[in-house]
Design a protein around this motif. Sequence first.
Motif, PDB file in Angstrom:
ATOM      1  N   ILE A 171      70.467  30.386  63.387  1.00 37.76           N
ATOM      2  CA  ILE A 171      71.729  30.927  63.909  1.00 37.76           C
ATOM      3  C   ILE A 171      72.155  32.127  63.051  1.00 37.76           C
ATOM      4  O   ILE A 171      72.527  33.173  63.587  1.00 37.76           O
ATOM      5  CB  ILE A 171      72.824  29.834  63.916  1.00 37.76           C
ATOM      6  CG1 ILE A 171      72.388  28.690  64.842  1.00 37.76           C
ATOM      7  CG2 ILE A 171      74.170  30.410  64.354  1.00 37.76           C
ATOM      8  CD1 ILE A 171      73.290  27.463  64.781  1.00 37.76           C
ATOM      9  N   PRO A 225      72.990  33.227  69.615  1.00 39.10           N
ATOM     10  CA  PRO A 225      73.580  34.314  68.831  1.00 39.10           C
ATOM     11  C   PRO A 225      73.337  35.696  69.454  1.00 39.10           C
ATOM     12  O   PRO A 225      74.227  36.535  69.444  1.00 39.10           O
ATOM     13  CB  PRO A 225      72.875  34.194  67.477  1.00 39.10           C
ATOM     14  CG  PRO A 225      72.503  32.764  67.388  1.00 39.10           C
ATOM     15  CD  PRO A 225      72.151  32.358  68.786  1.00 39.10           C
ATOM     16  N   PHE A 226      72.144  35.913  70.014  1.00 39.70           N
ATOM     17  CA  PHE A 226      71.852  37.208  70.652  1.00 39.70           C
ATOM     18  C   PHE A 226      72.805  37.442  71.825  1.00 39.70           C
ATOM     19  O   PHE A 226      73.290  38.542  72.033  1.00 39.70           O
ATOM     20  CB  PHE A 226      70.397  37.266  71.136  1.00 39.70           C
ATOM     21  CG  PHE A 226      69.442  37.716  70.071  1.00 39.70           C
ATOM     22  CD1 PHE A 226      69.028  39.030  69.992  1.00 39.70           C
ATOM     23  CD2 PHE A 226      68.959  36.814  69.138  1.00 39.70           C
ATOM     24  CE1 PHE A 226      68.151  39.459  69.011  1.00 39.70           C
ATOM     25  CE2 PHE A 226      68.083  37.223  68.142  1.00 39.70           C
ATOM     26  CZ  PHE A 226      67.678  38.548  68.072  1.00 39.70           C
ATOM     27  N   VAL A 227      73.066  36.372  72.599  1.00 36.74           N
ATOM     28  CA  VAL A 227      73.947  36.502  73.759  1.00 36.74           C
ATOM     29  C   VAL A 227      75.378  36.813  73.303  1.00 36.74           C
ATOM     30  O   VAL A 227      76.023  37.730  73.820  1.00 36.74           O
ATOM     31  CB  VAL A 227      73.917  35.209  74.603  1.00 36.74           C
ATOM     32  CG1 VAL A 227      74.908  35.290  75.760  1.00 36.74           C
ATOM     33  CG2 VAL A 227      72.506  34.949  75.120  1.00 36.74           C
ATOM     34  N   SER A 275      69.492  35.035  63.608  1.00 34.62           N
ATOM     35  CA  SER A 275      69.619  35.648  64.929  1.00 34.62           C
ATOM     36  C   SER A 275      70.890  36.490  65.023  1.00 34.62           C
ATOM     37  O   SER A 275      70.867  37.583  65.577  1.00 34.62           O
ATOM     38  CB  SER A 275      69.627  34.581  66.026  1.00 34.62           C
ATOM     39  OG  SER A 275      68.316  34.154  66.292  1.00 34.62           O
ATOM     40  N   VAL A 296      76.446  38.076  70.340  1.00 34.94           N
ATOM     41  CA  VAL A 296      76.560  39.372  69.665  1.00 34.94           C
ATOM     42  C   VAL A 296      76.569  40.506  70.686  1.00 34.94           C
ATOM     43  O   VAL A 296      77.281  41.489  70.546  1.00 34.94           O
ATOM     44  CB  VAL A 296      75.412  39.553  68.650  1.00 34.94           C
ATOM     45  CG1 VAL A 296      75.364  40.981  68.129  1.00 34.94           C
ATOM     46  CG2 VAL A 296      75.579  38.584  67.486  1.00 34.94           C
ATOM     47  N   LYS A 297      75.781  40.326  71.742  1.00 34.76           N
ATOM     48  CA  LYS A 297      75.709  41.343  72.792  1.00 34.76           C
ATOM     49  C   LYS A 297      77.055  41.474  73.519  1.00 34.76           C
ATOM     50  O   LYS A 297      77.491  42.569  73.846  1.00 34.76           O
ATOM     51  CB  LYS A 297      74.593  40.948  73.760  1.00 34.76           C
ATOM     52  CG  LYS A 297      74.572  41.674  75.079  1.00 34.76           C
ATOM     53  CD  LYS A 297      73.673  42.875  75.022  1.00 34.76           C
ATOM     54  CE  LYS A 297      73.741  43.640  76.342  1.00 34.76           C
ATOM     55  NZ  LYS A 297      73.724  45.075  76.136  1.00 34.76           N
ATOM     56  N   VAL A 352      67.022  22.560  71.433  1.00 31.73           N
ATOM     57  CA  VAL A 352      67.932  22.862  70.308  1.00 31.73           C
ATOM     58  C   VAL A 352      67.452  24.071  69.506  1.00 31.73           C
ATOM     59  O   VAL A 352      68.262  24.874  69.039  1.00 31.73           O
ATOM     60  CB  VAL A 352      68.168  21.647  69.364  1.00 31.73           C
ATOM     61  CG1 VAL A 352      68.887  20.532  70.089  1.00 31.73           C
ATOM     62  CG2 VAL A 352      66.883  21.147  68.739  1.00 31.73           C
ATOM     63  N   THR A 353      66.132  24.215  69.370  1.00 29.33           N
ATOM     64  CA  THR A 353      65.612  25.356  68.615  1.00 29.33           C
ATOM     65  C   THR A 353      65.859  26.664  69.372  1.00 29.33           C
ATOM     66  O   THR A 353      66.305  27.657  68.801  1.00 29.33           O
ATOM     67  CB  THR A 353      64.100  25.186  68.354  1.00 29.33           C
ATOM     68  OG1 THR A 353      63.898  23.920  67.741  1.00 29.33           O
ATOM     69  CG2 THR A 353      63.577  26.262  67.431  1.00 29.33           C
ATOM     70  N   LEU A 354      65.586  26.621  70.685  1.00 31.10           N
ATOM     71  CA  LEU A 354      65.760  27.828  71.505  1.00 31.10           C
ATOM     72  C   LEU A 354      67.230  28.265  71.511  1.00 31.10           C
ATOM     73  O   LEU A 354      67.531  29.452  71.380  1.00 31.10           O
ATOM     74  CB  LEU A 354      65.285  27.547  72.933  1.00 31.10           C
ATOM     75  CG  LEU A 354      65.094  28.783  73.816  1.00 31.10           C
ATOM     76  CD1 LEU A 354      63.958  29.646  73.269  1.00 31.10           C
ATOM     77  CD2 LEU A 354      64.799  28.398  75.255  1.00 31.10           C
ATOM     78  N   LEU A 374      70.629  42.234  78.360  1.00 25.88           N
ATOM     79  CA  LEU A 374      70.760  40.820  78.013  1.00 25.88           C
ATOM     80  C   LEU A 374      69.400  40.128  78.066  1.00 25.88           C
ATOM     81  O   LEU A 374      69.052  39.329  77.190  1.00 25.88           O
ATOM     82  CB  LEU A 374      71.751  40.146  78.967  1.00 25.88           C
ATOM     83  CG  LEU A 374      72.167  38.717  78.582  1.00 25.88           C
ATOM     84  CD1 LEU A 374      72.835  38.692  77.223  1.00 25.88           C
ATOM     85  CD2 LEU A 374      73.089  38.137  79.646  1.00 25.88           C
ATOM     86  N   ALA A 407      70.511  40.334  65.814  1.00 27.05           N
ATOM     87  CA  ALA A 407      71.015  40.763  67.119  1.00 27.05           C
ATOM     88  C   ALA A 407      71.854  42.043  67.024  1.00 27.05           C
ATOM     89  O   ALA A 407      71.950  42.798  67.996  1.00 27.05           O
ATOM     90  CB  ALA A 407      71.833  39.645  67.761  1.00 27.05           C
ATOM     91  N   SER A 448      69.503  27.712  69.197  1.00 30.58           N
ATOM     92  CA  SER A 448      69.852  28.290  67.889  1.00 30.58           C
ATOM     93  C   SER A 448      69.389  29.739  67.788  1.00 30.58           C
ATOM     94  O   SER A 448      70.009  30.564  67.131  1.00 30.58           O
ATOM     95  CB  SER A 448      69.200  27.511  66.747  1.00 30.58           C
ATOM     96  OG  SER A 448      69.493  26.145  66.849  1.00 30.58           O
ATOM     97  N   ARG A 449      68.260  30.043  68.431  1.00 29.88           N
ATOM     98  CA  ARG A 449      67.709  31.388  68.341  1.00 29.88           C
ATOM     99  C   ARG A 449      68.373  32.351  69.309  1.00 29.88           C
ATOM    100  O   ARG A 449      68.643  33.500  68.968  1.00 29.88           O
ATOM    101  CB  ARG A 449      66.209  31.356  68.676  1.00 29.88           C
ATOM    102  CG  ARG A 449      65.340  30.893  67.563  1.00 29.88           C
ATOM    103  CD  ARG A 449      63.891  30.855  68.038  1.00 29.88           C
ATOM    104  NE  ARG A 449      62.996  30.645  66.930  1.00 29.88           N
ATOM    105  CZ  ARG A 449      61.955  29.820  66.957  1.00 29.88           C
ATOM    106  NH1 ARG A 449      61.711  29.120  68.044  1.00 29.88           N
ATOM    107  NH2 ARG A 449      61.169  29.696  65.922  1.00 29.88           N
ATOM    108  N   VAL A 450      68.592  31.879  70.552  1.00 33.20           N
ATOM    109  CA  VAL A 450      68.985  32.795  71.627  1.00 33.20           C
ATOM    110  C   VAL A 450      70.496  32.986  71.752  1.00 33.20           C
ATOM    111  O   VAL A 450      70.961  34.107  71.962  1.00 33.20           O
ATOM    112  CB  VAL A 450      68.380  32.318  72.966  1.00 33.20           C
ATOM    113  CG1 VAL A 450      69.000  33.061  74.125  1.00 33.20           C
ATOM    114  CG2 VAL A 450      66.876  32.512  72.949  1.00 33.20           C
ATOM    115  N   GLY A 490      65.254  37.030  71.070  1.00 35.84           N
ATOM    116  CA  GLY A 490      65.814  35.886  70.352  1.00 35.84           C
ATOM    117  C   GLY A 490      64.913  34.666  70.417  1.00 35.84           C
ATOM    118  O   GLY A 490      64.811  33.917  69.444  1.00 35.84           O
TER     119      GLY A 490
END
Lengths: 234, 107
Positions: free
Chosen positions: A83, B23-25, A86, B27-28, B15-17, A98, A90, B19-21, A105
Amino acid sequence: MDASLTFRSGIKDVLPTVFGYIGVGLAFGIVAHTSHLGLWMVAGLSFIVYAGSAQFIITSMLLAQDPITSIILSTFLVNSRMILMSTSLAQYFRHESLTRNILLGALVTDETFALAMNKQNQTAGKLSFAWQSAANLIAYLVWGVATLVGAYLGGLIKNPEQFGFDFALTAMFIGLVYLQLISDRKLGVRLQLLVMAFVALIYYFALGVISENMALLVATAAGCLFGMEMKKCR
Amino acid sequence: MSLTELWIILGCAVVTLLSRVLPFVFVKQLQMPEWLLSFLTFVPITIMTALTCQGLFIAHPGHLATVNWENLWAAIPATLAGILTKSLLAVVVVGIAAMACLRYFSI
């Protein structure tokens, strides 16, 4: 590492880290083999979960027949540093769509994150979708294939440690942290050294009372707060 | 693969995906506050330091950690290689070679 941000330079830049993936990937495959995991399970863990150190933990918890919910919770805790990484990474891709953000990500790892942070020191704070995708994809494929090879050869290699490959991961982080230290001009060497010493100290003492992965999180977060305060003092 | 294993793969992957994805959404879509951006500038150096320390200390739950001397010895030539060459590849190759030597001569 130069300032080029093409797909091709992404492949070139990620190559040194490949040794780390091969070393640890083979090790994971061998551990999985000795823990009686089938090849499909190894493939599922590496290609679908794709979680590096968490895969070792999942394997040992499977062997101990721990409940599914606690295995999933442990995986989340071990990977919760994702977290932080990323959110950090990001920032460089806000201008991208998106869909592209989600694609990038999905394959972030400790190593590709660290590599990207080294890279943006060379490019005046810029990263590209092509460069990051190349690094991500190579890391993903090498990891998956290495774990499968390890699981397949598991019975044949008696003592993989004698070749020193288990040290590849630590060596890689030494290299990455050193390159970060000398090239991050925003923070400067002196402040970073101070923060590094603080993180090492917190990690060392935390290790006595909490698990390795929790110590990693606590030391990272404490180090960031410490750094913010020190920066204000300057 | 058993049904249990299938559920574990699916659950852990989700849960891993996330945690990774996620934050990108976020922040965008959202403007980050200034303090968070300042906090995040320290994430690279702190997380890389902590990951390096993970290789240099051995945990003993309930007791103080000890130094992993073997790794620490191998870390010295690896670090020197970094200072001399500024090349990640050199650090990794020298590190592996140093570890292999340490083990071969059982130092």
